[in-house]
Scaffold this motif. Structure first.
Motif, PDB file in Angstrom:
ATOM      1  N   ASN A 104      24.187 151.474  41.153  1.00 19.68           N
ATOM      2  CA  ASN A 104      24.656 150.754  39.968  1.00 19.68           C
ATOM      3  C   ASN A 104      25.424 151.688  39.028  1.00 19.68           C
ATOM      4  OD1 ASN A 104      24.964 148.588  38.240  1.00 19.68           O
ATOM      5  ND2 ASN A 104      22.785 148.086  38.178  1.00 19.68           N
ATOM      6  N   ARG A 105      26.097 151.097  38.046  1.00 15.45           N
ATOM      7  CA  ARG A 105      26.812 151.885  37.037  1.00 15.45           C
ATOM      8  C   ARG A 105      25.809 152.422  36.020  1.00 15.45           C
ATOM      9  NH1 ARG A 105      31.786 147.628  36.006  1.00 15.45           N
ATOM     10  NH2 ARG A 105      33.134 148.301  37.731  1.00 15.45           N
ATOM     11  N   ILE A 106      25.524 153.691  36.119  1.00 18.54           N
ATOM     12  CA  ILE A 106      24.511 154.290  35.255  1.00 18.54           C
ATOM     13  C   ILE A 106      25.015 154.512  33.832  1.00 18.54           C
ATOM     14  CG2 ILE A 106      25.094 156.689  35.860  1.00 18.54           C
ATOM     15  CD1 ILE A 106      22.112 157.323  35.797  1.00 18.54           C
ATOM     16  N   ALA A 107      26.329 154.786  33.691  1.00 17.90           N
ATOM     17  CA  ALA A 107      26.864 155.092  32.363  1.00 17.90           C
ATOM     18  C   ALA A 107      28.351 154.754  32.291  1.00 17.90           C
ATOM     19  CB  ALA A 107      26.639 156.566  32.029  1.00 17.90           C
ATOM     20  N   THR A 108      28.817 154.655  31.046  1.00 10.39           N
ATOM     21  CA  THR A 108      30.240 154.362  30.796  1.00 10.39           C
ATOM     22  C   THR A 108      30.820 155.385  29.838  1.00 10.39           C
ATOM     23  OG1 THR A 108      29.984 151.963  31.124  1.00 10.39           O
ATOM     24  CG2 THR A 108      31.857 152.697  29.797  1.00 10.39           C
ATOM     25  N   TRP A 109      31.976 155.901  30.184  1.00 10.60           N
ATOM     26  CA  TRP A 109      32.763 156.774  29.295  1.00 10.60           C
ATOM     27  C   TRP A 109      34.053 156.028  28.984  1.00 10.60           C
ATOM     28  CZ3 TRP A 109      32.216 161.994  27.529  1.00 10.60           C
ATOM     29  CH2 TRP A 109      33.355 162.532  26.905  1.00 10.60           C
ATOM     30  N   LEU A 110      34.365 155.869  27.703  1.00 10.67           N
ATOM     31  CA  LEU A 110      35.519 155.078  27.303  1.00 10.67           C
ATOM     32  C   LEU A 110      36.403 155.859  26.337  1.00 10.67           C
ATOM     33  CD1 LEU A 110      36.920 152.238  27.295  1.00 10.67           C
ATOM     34  CD2 LEU A 110      35.521 151.703  25.297  1.00 10.67           C
ATOM     35  N   PHE A 111      37.659 156.096  26.766  1.00 12.56           N
ATOM     36  CA  PHE A 111      38.649 156.744  25.911  1.00 12.56           C
ATOM     37  C   PHE A 111      39.404 155.711  25.089  1.00 12.56           C
ATOM     38  CE2 PHE A 111      38.762 160.154  29.254  1.00 12.56           C
ATOM     39  CZ  PHE A 111      38.533 161.245  28.415  1.00 12.56           C
ATOM     40  N   TYR A 112      39.541 155.903  23.804  1.00  9.65           N
ATOM     41  CA  TYR A 112      40.530 155.176  22.997  1.00  9.65           C
ATOM     42  C   TYR A 112      40.891 156.045  21.814  1.00  9.65           C
ATOM     43  CZ  TYR A 112      36.314 153.406  20.511  1.00  9.65           C
ATOM     44  OH  TYR A 112      35.111 153.280  19.841  1.00  9.65           O
ATOM     45  N   THR A 157      39.676 158.719  20.420  1.00 12.97           N
ATOM     46  CA  THR A 157      38.404 159.403  20.597  1.00 12.97           C
ATOM     47  C   THR A 157      37.796 158.849  21.880  1.00 12.97           C
ATOM     48  OG1 THR A 157      37.272 157.732  19.278  1.00 12.97           O
ATOM     49  CG2 THR A 157      38.062 159.667  18.101  1.00 12.97           C
ATOM     50  N   ALA A 158      36.553 159.198  22.161  1.00 12.33           N
ATOM     51  CA  ALA A 158      35.887 158.637  23.337  1.00 12.33           C
ATOM     52  C   ALA A 158      34.438 158.338  22.976  1.00 12.33           C
ATOM     53  CB  ALA A 158      35.941 159.626  24.500  1.00 12.33           C
ATOM     54  N   VAL A 159      33.877 157.313  23.613  1.00 12.49           N
ATOM     55  CA  VAL A 159      32.454 157.016  23.430  1.00 12.49           C
ATOM     56  C   VAL A 159      31.776 157.034  24.789  1.00 12.49           C
ATOM     57  CG1 VAL A 159      32.605 155.718  21.276  1.00 12.49           C
ATOM     58  CG2 VAL A 159      32.974 154.532  23.444  1.00 12.49           C
ATOM     59  N   PHE A 160      30.480 157.344  24.762  1.00 12.43           N
ATOM     60  CA  PHE A 160      29.695 157.431  25.993  1.00 12.43           C
ATOM     61  C   PHE A 160      28.338 156.789  25.750  1.00 12.43           C
ATOM     62  CE2 PHE A 160      26.301 159.714  28.273  1.00 12.43           C
ATOM     63  CZ  PHE A 160      26.674 159.469  29.587  1.00 12.43           C
ATOM     64  N   TRP A 161      27.891 155.990  26.732  1.00  5.10           N
ATOM     65  CA  TRP A 161      26.550 155.425  26.649  1.00  5.10           C
ATOM     66  C   TRP A 161      26.012 155.194  28.056  1.00  5.10           C
ATOM     67  CZ3 TRP A 161      30.917 152.454  25.808  1.00  5.10           C
ATOM     68  CH2 TRP A 161      31.078 151.332  26.614  1.00  5.10           C
ATOM     69  N   TYR A 162      24.689 155.137  28.142  1.00  6.01           N
ATOM     70  CA  TYR A 162      24.020 154.822  29.397  1.00  6.01           C
ATOM     71  C   TYR A 162      23.849 153.318  29.513  1.00  6.01           C
ATOM     72  CZ  TYR A 162      22.846 159.661  30.554  1.00  6.01           C
ATOM     73  OH  TYR A 162      22.913 160.991  30.901  1.00  6.01           O
TER      74      TYR A 162
END
Length: 511
Positions: free
Chosen positions: A448-456, A458-463
């Motif tokens: 499964n997708r354990i985490a997401t990294w999102l650039f815009y 800056t960038a945000v990261f969450w599990y």
């Protein structure tokens, strides 16, 4: 508590406002250039027609002078042998040449160009999609029809107006979808502009025809009757309106009879029409979603805010970040969301965009029933996938994500780049596969997708998953529809495989 990632407006640096569509800015800018080319071709055609008419005009003026002289003394004129010869020549040869000139089609070049370019034109589905995007923006950001019609949107560079005909077309799109709420709003706007004296190709009769029926469908019989009578004042022979008038009067008389035998309270209830408004929505949290997009969402209490900090992060003593640590900020507590500042350069952003532009295609989602990728109305954008092996910048970005998160990116999905035009959105969703979607990522073989990294910018990261492997349902998030301009985002979905020792499983289900 459900937290929504709000992606509003233009997010990556240097992605300034441009005209955009509900799919992709790249496609729309291509259409702008296509239309410019067609205008140039059209002007060339007009010039050719003008030159042709100028030749015919000169010929007509010359013959007008000649025949005026000849008809004053026909016998004397043709008695001159030269005049006799030239008359034979004109009638036998030159008038044929003039005929050929008149019949010559100067539009060949323009029609040929138009035919070639037409294959790139939007179709009916695209036009309806653009109309729906406007309606979506209207609801999400609480915009009235007059504001949209006058182009009074925040941050616009090129102000544009909607004509009464444009408003009429928006109302017709809503009508086709049985969305009588928006039909009424836009038909009323069209009628208002016509009442103000706007010259248009549509007439009040057509507008009132749609408007009266839309109002009736929403339960306001009194108003529907009033509008129908107004229509008949303009066109007494209107067949449908005459039929509707009789029907409305019959219904009202029937209701009046029923009300006579009912109590006063029941009578009031019967005669007070209830607006149906917008049709029942498939998205239960629509109201919360739109409130968040307007900046009216959940506010964190001061007590919770005190637990959020900013820090310099060295990636657990990673040599790359010891001397130049990353700027890290606690964005939210539950779920824990970390923001990274100044983590991608403007130059890297431009390279990623340039790599993605030629490959942009309609973004897809996983179908929970088939496990396959498919397009969906709740995700309106265009996206592309970039591999680390094809460009050192992409490879460097992937490694940066690995160094800062501590997770293995070798089992992650490729870097996805998404472009949202005006009205582009991604409604509330989860990134991870739920228990009723066991085959969502089966073909990848990486869990499964354990985490997401999102650039815009800056960038945000969450599990997305707890350490136990259970899904964290508080990570439901969305991308708000773009009101003006366009936006670029890029994300990396990291998977479970390869993280066994980097993020060990716990015994507690919700940890």
């Amino acid at each position: 508590m459900i937290w929504y990632i709000l992606i509003i407006g233009i997010l990556l640096p240097q992605s300034l406002a441009h005209p955009g569509f509900f799919t992709s800015i790249g496609q729309m800018t291509d259409l702008i250039h296509t239309e410019k080319d067609l205008v140039t071709s059209l002007k060339d055609y007009i010039k050719a027609e003008e030159d042709k008419l100028e030749q015919i005009k000169k010929w007509a003026e010359k013959l007008d002078r000649l025949t005026s002289t000849a008809t004053k003394d026909p016998e004397g004129f043709v008695g001159h042998p030269v005049n006799a010869f030239k008359l034979m020549k004109r009638l036998n040869t030159e008038w044929s040449e003039l005929e050929n000139l008149v019949l010559k089609d100067m539009s060949d070049g323009f029609i040929s160009n138009l035919t070639i370019q037409r294959q790139y034109f939007p179709n009916d589905e695209d036009q309806v999609g653009a109309a729906k995007a406007l309606l979506r923006l209207q609801d999400t950001y609480n915009l009235d029809t007059d504001t949209i019609s006058k182009g009074n949107l925040p941050g616009v560079k090129h102000k544009s107006f909607l004509t009464a005909e444009d408003c009429f077309e928006l109302g017709k799109v809503a009508y086709t979808e049985a969305d009588y709420y928006h039909t009424e709003l836009w038909m009323e706007q069209a009628l208002r502009q016509l009442d103000e004296g706007e010259i248009s190709t549509i007439d009040k009769v057509s507008v009132l025809d749609y408007l009266s029926y839309a109002v009736y469908q929403q339960g306001d019989l009194d108003k529907a009757l009033l509008l129908t009578k107004k229509l008949l004042e303009l066109d007494p022979e209107h067949q449908r309106a005459n039929g509707n008038l009789k029907y409305f009067e019959y219904i009202m008389a029937k209701e009046k009879d029923v009300n006579k035998s009912a109590s006063d309270d029941q009578s009031d209830q019967k005669t007070t029409p209830k607006k149906k408004g917008v049709a029942v929505d498939y998205l239960p949290e629509r109201q919360k979603y739109e409130m968040l997009c307007r900046g009216e969402g959940i506010k964190m209490t001061p007590r919770r805010q005190k637990k959020l900090f900013c820090r310099y992060h060295d990636g657990n003593r990673n040599p790359k970040f010891i001397l130049a640590p990353a700027k890290q900020e606690d964005e939210w507590d539950k779920p824990r969301i970390i923001r990274f500042h100044d983590i991608i350069s403007d130059a890297e952003i431009e390279i990623v965009k340039d790599l993605a532009k030629p490959r942009l295609s309609r973004a897809t989602v996983h179908d929970p029933e088939t496990g396959k990728l498919t397009t969906a109305q709740y995700r309106v954008s265009k996206s592309a996938w970039l591999s680390g092996y094809e460009n050192p910048v992409v490879s460097r970005i992937n490694m940066r994500i690995q160094d800062l998160t501590g997770l293995d990116v070798s089992t992650a999905e490729e870097l996805q780049v998404a472009n949202y035009g005006v009205g582009g959105q991604y409604e509330p969703h989860f990134d991870f596969a739920r228990k009723d979607e066991p085959d969502a990522f089966k073909e990848l073989g990486t869990g499964n997708r354990i985490a997401t990294w999102l650039f815009y910018g800056t960038a945000v990261f969450w599990y997305n998953l707890f350490a136990s492997g259970e899904g964290d349902y508080s990570t439901r998030h969305a991308a708000c529809p773009v009101l003006v301009g366009n936006k670029w985002v890029s994300n990396k979905w990291l998977h479970e495989r390869g993280q066994e020792f980097r993020r060990p499983c716990t015994l507690s289900e919700l940890e």
